[in-house]
Motif scaffolding. Structure first.
Motif, PDB file in Angstrom:
ATOM      1  N   ASN A 119       5.126  43.122  66.987  1.00  0.00           N
ATOM      2  CA  ASN A 119       6.428  43.148  67.669  1.00  0.00           C
ATOM      3  C   ASN A 119       7.318  42.005  67.198  1.00  0.00           C
ATOM      4  O   ASN A 119       8.525  42.182  67.002  1.00  0.00           O
ATOM      5  N   ALA A 120       6.715  40.820  67.017  1.00  0.00           N
ATOM      6  CA  ALA A 120       7.492  39.660  66.554  1.00  0.00           C
ATOM      7  C   ALA A 120       8.034  39.894  65.143  1.00  0.00           C
ATOM      8  O   ALA A 120       9.188  39.576  64.852  1.00  0.00           O
ATOM      9  N   LEU A 121       7.216  40.456  64.258  1.00  0.00           N
ATOM     10  CA  LEU A 121       7.667  40.724  62.887  1.00  0.00           C
ATOM     11  C   LEU A 121       8.814  41.723  62.874  1.00  0.00           C
ATOM     12  O   LEU A 121       9.759  41.598  62.078  1.00  0.00           O
ATOM     13  N   ARG A 122       8.748  42.713  63.747  1.00  0.00           N
ATOM     14  CA  ARG A 122       9.845  43.691  63.817  1.00  0.00           C
ATOM     15  C   ARG A 122      11.113  43.047  64.386  1.00  0.00           C
ATOM     16  O   ARG A 122      12.206  43.231  63.846  1.00  0.00           O
ATOM     17  N   ARG A 123      10.961  42.283  65.468  1.00  0.00           N
ATOM     18  CA  ARG A 123      12.138  41.652  66.088  1.00  0.00           C
ATOM     19  C   ARG A 123      12.805  40.664  65.132  1.00  0.00           C
ATOM     20  O   ARG A 123      14.028  40.533  65.125  1.00  0.00           O
ATOM     21  N   CYS A 124      11.988  39.977  64.349  1.00  0.00           N
ATOM     22  CA  CYS A 124      12.517  38.957  63.436  1.00  0.00           C
ATOM     23  C   CYS A 124      12.972  39.542  62.101  1.00  0.00           C
ATOM     24  O   CYS A 124      13.372  38.792  61.202  1.00  0.00           O
ATOM     25  N   ALA A 125      12.898  40.874  61.956  1.00  0.00           N
ATOM     26  CA  ALA A 125      13.350  41.565  60.742  1.00  0.00           C
ATOM     27  C   ALA A 125      12.671  41.018  59.490  1.00  0.00           C
ATOM     28  O   ALA A 125      13.292  40.876  58.434  1.00  0.00           O
ATOM     29  N   THR A 126      11.373  40.710  59.603  1.00  0.00           N
ATOM     30  CA  THR A 126      10.632  40.163  58.466  1.00  0.00           C
ATOM     31  C   THR A 126      10.522  41.198  57.353  1.00  0.00           C
ATOM     32  O   THR A 126      10.058  42.316  57.580  1.00  0.00           O
ATOM     33  N   GLU A 127      10.934  40.818  56.166  1.00  0.00           N
ATOM     34  CA  GLU A 127      10.933  41.718  55.015  1.00  0.00           C
ATOM     35  C   GLU A 127       9.770  41.461  54.068  1.00  0.00           C
ATOM     36  O   GLU A 127       9.357  42.364  53.337  1.00  0.00           O
ATOM     37  N   LEU A 128       9.279  40.232  54.046  1.00  0.00           N
ATOM     38  CA  LEU A 128       8.276  39.854  53.056  1.00  0.00           C
ATOM     39  C   LEU A 128       7.168  39.074  53.753  1.00  0.00           C
ATOM     40  O   LEU A 128       7.418  38.054  54.399  1.00  0.00           O
ATOM     41  N   VAL A 129       5.924  39.576  53.659  1.00  0.00           N
ATOM     42  CA  VAL A 129       4.767  38.924  54.258  1.00  0.00           C
ATOM     43  C   VAL A 129       3.846  38.479  53.123  1.00  0.00           C
ATOM     44  O   VAL A 129       3.259  39.307  52.418  1.00  0.00           O
TER      45      VAL A 129
END
Length: 341
Positions: free
Chosen positions: A164-174
């Protein structure tokens, strides 16, 4: 030292730019006070070590591949594409991984992309601990993102919170470093590998792995590995070869870029090239060893005030190693025991 495994540390790393020190003459350098000269030398060493990044042909191919997958994954709901950067130690894998992430985030900021807006985290960096369980790896994600982890939280709770945090923060690259620690001979590592797949399907980011000889960890074997192998393109970081004219030219270009990054006052551009063969023999074409060798030589040139690389030093070191190798390779004569017939 900047800790890049937290969002605050990563942001500081992306923000920090080490400018190349202004060039001065040898006369002006010697006229500096002891303190000013020490500061100038420190700035040169810092720029050479942390500020200058040499974009090799291998890196350019890797960076382009990451960029393409970030673009394609934006429109994918399942079957996200990824990348694996594999290779032996000393090939610059972590440096390349971090630089790709840093360049991506700076590009997003420069273009005013929504992924770099307030409250967003376009890039996440996590290093896999040795013998890592799925829950322990999830803790590393939570640590980067600043998610509080409560003792009663289950694996499922953690997975939900991180996704959920990755989606909310619009993370593009992990970015997942040290992925060789996920050796699938161990059950807990299999669970951690499965967790990464689940996480990649539940958030919009492109996953990029880096590790030592990843092909030998089992990550690409069997049914699980088959899925990863189809979606993740493997890039292998290898030493610079020196067989063809093109390979020699690329090695020369690397030396010129490294030479420039040292910021030595009396070093004439291109004067490093006569030592090209010696430097290749000393380093085996490994960029990490080459960088260390040249930076130590540059520090000695600053200390003795010559301000230029001593190419004879490389020749002497090469002869010393060759002599030592020849001595150890020479068969030893057996001795007849005292008193034998």
């Amino acid at each position: 030292m900047i800790e890049i495994a937290t969002k605050e540390g990563w942001r500081e790393h992306v923000d920090t730019v080490y400018e190349r020190p202004a060039p001065i003459t040898l006369k002006d350098l010697r006229a500096l006070s002891f303190g000013d000269r020490a500061l100038y030398n420190q700035a040169r060493a810092r720029y050479s070590q942390a500020g200058a990044f040499v974009r090799t042909p291998q890196f350019q191919v890797f960076q382009n591949a990451v960029r393409d997958r970030v673009m394609l994954n934006t429109y994918r709901r399942v079957g996200k594409l990824g990348l694996i950067l594999s290779g032996e130690p000393g090939q610059g894998k972590t440096t390349s991984l971090v630089e790709v992430g840093r360049a991506h985030e700076r590009r997003r900021r420069d273009t005013g992309h929504p992924a770099a807006g307030p409250g967003k985290i376009p890039v996440v960096y996590v290093a896999v601990p040795a013998q890592c369980s799925a829950k322990a790896l999830m803790h590393e994600f939570a640590r980067f993102l600043g998610i509080p982890v409560l003792g009663r939280m289950t694996y499922g709770n953690l997975l939900d919170a991180v996704a959920n945090a990755l989606r909310r923060c619009a993370t593009e690259l992990v970015l997942i470093d040290d992925v060789h620690h996920l050796d699938l001979k161990y059950r807990q590592n299999i669970e951690a590998s499965d967790m990464l797949k689940q996480l990649s399907e539940r958030c919009g980011g492109t996953f990029v792995y880096a590790g030592i000889a990843v092909e030998g960890t089992g990550l690409l074997d069997g049914e699980r590995g088959g899925q990863i192998g189809k979606r993740f393109e493997v890039h292998v970081a290898v030493p610079f070869p020196l067989n063809t004219a093109d390979e020699k030219a690329r090695w020369g270009d690397l030396l010129l870029a490294m030479e420039s990054s040292l910021c030595l006052v009396e070093q004439r551009p291109g004067s490093i090239l006569p030592a090209a063969l010696s430097l290749h023999s000393l380093t085996g074409g490994e960029i990490g060893l080459l960088k260390d060798l040249l930076q130590f030589a540059a520090l000695r040139a600053m200390e003795d005030e010559t301000e230029t690389l001593d190419l004879s030093e490389f020749e002497r070191e090469l002869r010393r190693r060759q002599a030592a190798a020849a001595m150890y390779a020479k068969p030893r004569r057996s001795r007849t025991p005292v008193g034998s017939a």
